[in-house]
Scaffold this motif. Structure first.
Motif, short mmCIF file in Angstrom:
data_model
loop_
_atom_site.label_atom_id
_atom_site.label_comp_id
_atom_site.label_asym_id
_atom_site.label_seq_id
_atom_site.Cartn_x
_atom_site.Cartn_y
_atom_site.Cartn_z
N LEU A 56 -17.25 14.18 -32.66
CA LEU A 56 -17.99 15.14 -33.49
C LEU A 56 -19.43 15.31 -33.00
CD1 LEU A 56 -17.74 17.00 -35.90
CD2 LEU A 56 -18.40 15.09 -37.38
N PRO A 57 -20.15 14.23 -32.67
CA PRO A 57 -21.48 14.43 -32.07
C PRO A 57 -21.40 15.19 -30.75
CG PRO A 57 -21.28 12.19 -32.88
CD PRO A 57 -19.92 12.80 -32.97
N GLY A 58 -20.25 15.10 -30.05
CA GLY A 58 -20.09 15.86 -28.82
C GLY A 58 -20.12 17.36 -29.08
N ILE A 59 -19.54 17.77 -30.21
CA ILE A 59 -19.61 19.20 -30.58
C ILE A 59 -21.07 19.60 -30.81
CG2 ILE A 59 -18.96 20.89 -32.33
CD1 ILE A 59 -16.35 19.45 -32.70
N ALA A 60 -21.83 18.69 -31.43
CA ALA A 60 -23.27 18.96 -31.58
C ALA A 60 -23.94 19.09 -30.22
CB ALA A 60 -23.92 17.83 -32.39
N GLY A 61 -23.46 18.28 -29.25
CA GLY A 61 -23.99 18.39 -27.89
C GLY A 61 -23.68 19.74 -27.28
N PHE A 62 -22.50 20.29 -27.60
CA PHE A 62 -22.15 21.64 -27.13
C PHE A 62 -23.15 22.66 -27.66
CE2 PHE A 62 -17.86 20.48 -25.72
CZ PHE A 62 -17.70 21.37 -24.67
N VAL A 63 -23.40 22.61 -28.96
CA VAL A 63 -24.33 23.56 -29.57
C VAL A 63 -25.71 23.44 -28.94
CG1 VAL A 63 -25.41 24.29 -31.73
CG2 VAL A 63 -23.02 23.53 -31.72
N LEU A 64 -26.15 22.19 -28.73
CA LEU A 64 -27.46 21.96 -28.10
C LEU A 64 -27.49 22.51 -26.68
CD1 LEU A 64 -30.27 20.66 -28.34
CD2 LEU A 64 -29.26 18.54 -27.49
N THR A 65 -26.38 22.34 -25.95
CA THR A 65 -26.31 22.84 -24.58
C THR A 65 -26.39 24.35 -24.54
OG1 THR A 65 -24.97 20.94 -23.92
CG2 THR A 65 -24.88 22.87 -22.51
N ILE A 66 -25.75 25.01 -25.49
CA ILE A 66 -25.83 26.47 -25.56
C ILE A 66 -27.28 26.92 -25.73
CG2 ILE A 66 -25.24 28.48 -26.98
CD1 ILE A 66 -22.54 27.15 -27.51
N GLY A 67 -27.97 26.22 -26.63
CA GLY A 67 -29.38 26.56 -26.82
C GLY A 67 -30.21 26.33 -25.57
N ALA A 68 -29.92 25.23 -24.84
CA ALA A 68 -30.68 24.94 -23.63
C ALA A 68 -30.41 25.99 -22.55
CB ALA A 68 -30.32 23.54 -23.12
N ALA A 69 -29.13 26.41 -22.44
CA ALA A 69 -28.79 27.41 -21.43
C ALA A 69 -29.47 28.74 -21.73
CB ALA A 69 -27.27 27.59 -21.39
N VAL A 70 -29.46 29.15 -22.99
CA VAL A 70 -30.12 30.40 -23.37
C VAL A 70 -31.62 30.29 -23.15
CG1 VAL A 70 -30.64 31.92 -25.30
CG2 VAL A 70 -28.31 31.07 -24.98
N ASP A 71 -32.18 29.13 -23.46
CA ASP A 71 -33.61 28.92 -23.28
C ASP A 71 -34.01 29.12 -21.82
OD1 ASP A 71 -36.26 27.94 -24.29
OD2 ASP A 71 -35.85 26.32 -22.87
N ALA A 72 -33.16 28.66 -20.89
CA ALA A 72 -33.46 28.83 -19.47
C ALA A 72 -33.52 30.31 -19.12
CB ALA A 72 -32.40 28.12 -18.63
N ASN A 73 -32.57 31.12 -19.61
CA ASN A 73 -32.59 32.55 -19.33
C ASN A 73 -33.77 33.24 -19.98
OD1 ASN A 73 -29.14 32.27 -19.23
ND2 ASN A 73 -30.23 33.34 -17.60
N VAL A 74 -34.16 32.80 -21.17
CA VAL A 74 -35.34 33.37 -21.83
C VAL A 74 -36.58 33.15 -20.97
CG1 VAL A 74 -36.87 33.18 -23.81
CG2 VAL A 74 -34.39 33.25 -24.16
N LEU A 75 -36.73 31.92 -20.45
CA LEU A 75 -37.89 31.62 -19.60
C LEU A 75 -37.90 32.53 -18.37
CD1 LEU A 75 -37.96 27.71 -19.69
CD2 LEU A 75 -39.62 29.27 -20.73
#
Length: 532
Positions: free
Chosen positions: A421-440
């Motif tokens: 279940l924390p791994g699913i949270a890691g998925f959500v966090l990873t999505i945010g990090a990937a989008v953050d890279a494109n925003v930058l």
């Protein structure tokens, strides 16, 4: 930075497609669509909180460790004094009250005895494990020190934890959680195992195998009454054996422990078609077994497992090959379980099940459903915002986001890792990090265009300058993920695994793949303006 030769494009697309294809078996496992059996099918394992399973708490009895140490010390003392030149003779040995004591026949040998036995007091470590004292000038007393006993218990529990881990892996389960709890407890969590009886049977078996000579001088009436002569001990026959309900006396010292086993396999005795366990000793164990059988031809010896006699065959001839066969009314299943226990090693101490619970898969299914809803809803909102804000570049970021999720699943499946279940949270966090890279990246391209740079120069500078900040941020996150994995346990490690994999895939998709797509678009269309 915008030059992508053909070989590089083929390499990047090939790597992406392979990782995404590896995710398909996991995605199809929850549908009615079957995966071809001829193809490899790596799948992501689900943790206890998602797939359900069994939770067992095992507890050891420290007094067993103390008793075993007394027996080992007694054998060491007898061997040291017997091999001395000239030999030092002793009277009866007592192991009462947690102490080992014996009387010297010649009190004048006390100094030489102390000198011979001093090396045994420290064992193999630097901690003094025993204290030696002399009573009435001729009685030698060994007492276990508290530090030595604590060290022995710690070593026994570490060994027991490793044995439990080997047995569960032999059982065919995946990614169990096996950790120490306190001084004498071990927590075992096995995902996907709804019936823990087989697991309890396997873990409850100490697999303490011994070969001891039968005391032929013992009177049958004394043995049945539980009266053992000095130097002997009484063991009952195991259930299911021809002599069930009876007992037998064996010599306490001078036998062989099962510590020198290197292999054990279930098999069938071709002569009587009975299920047996074939065992093989290492070189040292084979030599000791050959010596025991050579010196005691035509004498019976008992095969003892966990304090019960399986059989007491007669030694018809020396057994020199380092191999032996254990029989004892086995079934194919029990013979295989015993072979697994013997291969993984004997537990140094009995483990009792003090807590047991089964986690149903319904809670995990609900967690997966809610996690997917949260991830899907969050992804849709992010996708809508990215496309509305950055147009074509937002579409590239969205495609990279989808590939990022598939690549994480594929890599986790190939590495045979477990999703919690924390791994699913890691998925959500990873999505945010990937989008953050494109925003930058996109914001930096906007800034370069405001400064008057041409389209190609603005894109190239934007990727170059933003990548530095992206790499720095991901390096710090990677360090944090590694520390979580090394020092965490269970769900924390599950979160760390997804986070670490996601860091690599997010940088790959958000920076490398989108740059290749943008470079191809610029080369094909050669736009004079960017709508970003």
């Amino acid at each position: 930075m915008l030059e992508f030769p053909r070989w590089k494009k083929v390499w990047l697309w090939g790597l992406t497609l392979v990782a995404c294809l590896a995710a398909l078996p996991s995605l199809l496992s929850s549908t009615s669509i079957g995966w071809p059996e001829a193809l490899p099918d790596p799948t992501v394992n689900l943790g206890l909180d998602l797939a359900g399973g069994s939770h067992i708490l095992l507890e050891a009895e420290p007094d067993q460790v103390a008793a075993q140490r007394l027996e080992n010390m007694e054998e060491g003392v007898r061997s040291a004094l017997r091999d001395a030149e000239p030999r030092i003779r002793i009277g009866d040995v007592s192991t009462g009250d947690g102490q080992l004591s014996f009387m010297l026949e010649d009190s004048g040998e006390i100094d030489r005895t102390r000198e011979l036995l001093t090396p045994l007091m420290n064992g193999e470590g630097l901690v003094q494990e025993w204290e030696l004292s002399v009573v009435d000038s001729s009685r030698v007393v060994f007492t276990q020190t508290e530090a030595g006993l604590e060290t022995a218990i710690t070593q026994a529990m570490d060994s027991a934890t490793e044995v439990v881990r080997k047995r569960i892996d032999e059982l065919g389960t995946r990614e169990p959680t096996i950790i120490r709890q306190g001084d004498t407890r071990i927590v075992v969590q096995v995902p996907g195992l709804q019936d823990p009886d087989q697991l309890k049977d396997l873990l409850g078996q100490t697999a303490q195998l011994e070969f001891k000579l039968v005391d032929q001088s013992a009177l049958p009436s004394d043995v049945q009454q539980g009266i053992a002569s000095p130097g002997s001990q009484i063991f009952p026959y195991a259930a299911g054996t021809p002599f069930e309900g009876q007992s037998i006396a064996v010599r306490r010292l001078g036998g062989i422990q099962g510590d020198n086993l290197i292999n054990a396999q279930a098999g069938v005795d071709q002569q009587n078609q009975q299920d047996v366990v074939n065992i093989t000793f290492d070189q040292q164990g084979g030599q000791r077994f050959a010596q025991l059988t050579t010196q005691n031809v035509n004498k019976p010896f008992a095969i003892i497992l966990d304090g019960e006699v399986l059989s007491a065959p007669n030694i018809n001839e020396p057994i020199l090959g380092g191999s032996a066969q254990i029989s004892g009314s086995f079934t194919a299943e029990t013979a295989n379980q015993l072979a697994i226990s013997l291969r993984s090693g004997a537990l140094p101490v009995d483990l009792a099940v003090v807590e047991e619970r089964t986690v149903g898969p319904d809670l995990g299914a609900d967690s997966i459903r809610r996690g997917l809803i949260a991830m899907s809803l969050g992804s849709l909102l992010v996708v809508g915002l990215m496309i509305a804000t950055y147009g074509r570049f937002g579409i590239y970021a969205t495609a990279a986001l989808v590939l990022n999720v598939l690549m994480i699943l594929g890599i986790m499946a190939v590495l045979n890792t477990t999703l919690t279940l924390p791994g699913i949270a890691g998925f959500v966090l990873t999505i945010g990090a990937a989008v953050d890279a494109n925003v930058l990246i996109n914001e930096r391209i906007r800034e370069e265009r405001r400064r008057g740079r041409r389209v190609v120069a603005a894109v190239e500078t934007g990727y170059k300058e933003a990548s530095r900040a992206i790499y720095d941020a991901n390096v710090t996150n990677f360090i944090a993920g590694v520390l979580l994995f090394l020092f965490g346990s269970g769900p924390i490690r599950g979160f760390a695994v997804v986070l670490i994999i996601g860091l690599f895939t997010s940088v790959f998709t958000a920076v490398v793949l989108t740059r290749m797509w943008v470079a191809g678009w610029l080369r094909a269309k050669r736009p004079s303006e960017l709508h970003i």
